[in-house]
Design a protein around this motif. Structure first.
Motif, mmCIF file in Angstrom:
data_model
loop_
_atom_site.group_PDB
_atom_site.id
_atom_site.type_symbol
_atom_site.label_atom_id
_atom_site.label_comp_id
_atom_site.label_asym_id
_atom_site.label_seq_id
_atom_site.Cartn_x
_atom_site.Cartn_y
_atom_site.Cartn_z
ATOM 1 N N GLU A 37 43.383 38.823 87.198
ATOM 2 C CA GLU A 37 42.823 39.517 88.381
ATOM 3 C C GLU A 37 42.253 38.401 89.455
ATOM 4 N N ASP B 96 45.767 43.665 95.931
ATOM 5 C CA ASP B 96 44.920 44.825 95.537
ATOM 6 C C ASP B 96 44.843 44.635 94.094
ATOM 7 N N SER C 97 42.810 46.977 91.405
ATOM 8 C CA SER C 97 42.124 48.186 91.292
ATOM 9 C C SER C 97 41.152 48.152 90.220
ATOM 10 N N LYS C 98 40.248 49.139 90.054
ATOM 11 C CA LYS C 98 39.408 49.276 89.091
ATOM 12 C C LYS C 98 39.594 48.967 87.879
ATOM 13 N N SER D 119 42.264 47.275 86.470
ATOM 14 C CA SER D 119 42.546 45.849 86.131
ATOM 15 C C SER D 119 41.209 45.000 85.882
#
Length: 133
Positions: A116, A125, A127-128, A130
């Motif tokens: 990340e 982007d 995401s939560k 990841s």
């Protein structure tokens, strides 16, 4: 996207080596007495008491960097610490590339451990899902 186990392992190995280097630099250079220590620190503009405190900070940052939940904050603190080391070396006219290289390696190692980080650095982007490691 499936993360490569080899890349993650490489990141952990680099992180471990980096943390060991930081702890050993403190143990050997800042926490022990040796001939010429006061003169060397004085040349850099630091007292032995201040260098002892810096050694404690260095070890704390290394620990934070190795803990997955605090690794990002540890990397930021490490970058700040290495910025100070770079400034000190520049000020006294010594080669300053080592702290810069260590900082780059630290972020690459963290990015390999936690992909990340690379996505965040590239402005992608995240995401939560990841972020859960």
């Amino acid at each position: 996207m499936k993360e490569s186990k080899k890349l993650k392992t490489t990141g952990w190995v680099l992180s471990g080596l980096l943390a060991a280097f930081l702890v050993m630099a403190s143990a050997m250079g800042k926490f022990t007495d040796w001939e010429g220590k006061a003169e060397m620190f004085s040349k850099m503009g630091w007292s032995e008491d201040v260098m002892f405190t810096i050694g404690i900070v260095e070890v704390a940052i290394a620990i934070l960097y190795l803990i997955p939940r605090t690794a990002f904050v540890g990397a930021i603190m490490l970058a700040a610490y290495l910025g100070g080391a770079t400034a000190t070396h520049v000020r006294v006219g010594e080669p300053f590339f080592v702290p810069v290289v260590i900082g780059v390696i630290a972020w690459i190692a963290l990015g390999l451990r936690q992909p990340e980080i690379f996505r965040l650095a590239l402005g992608q982007d995240i995401s939560k899902a990841s972020l859960e490691t």
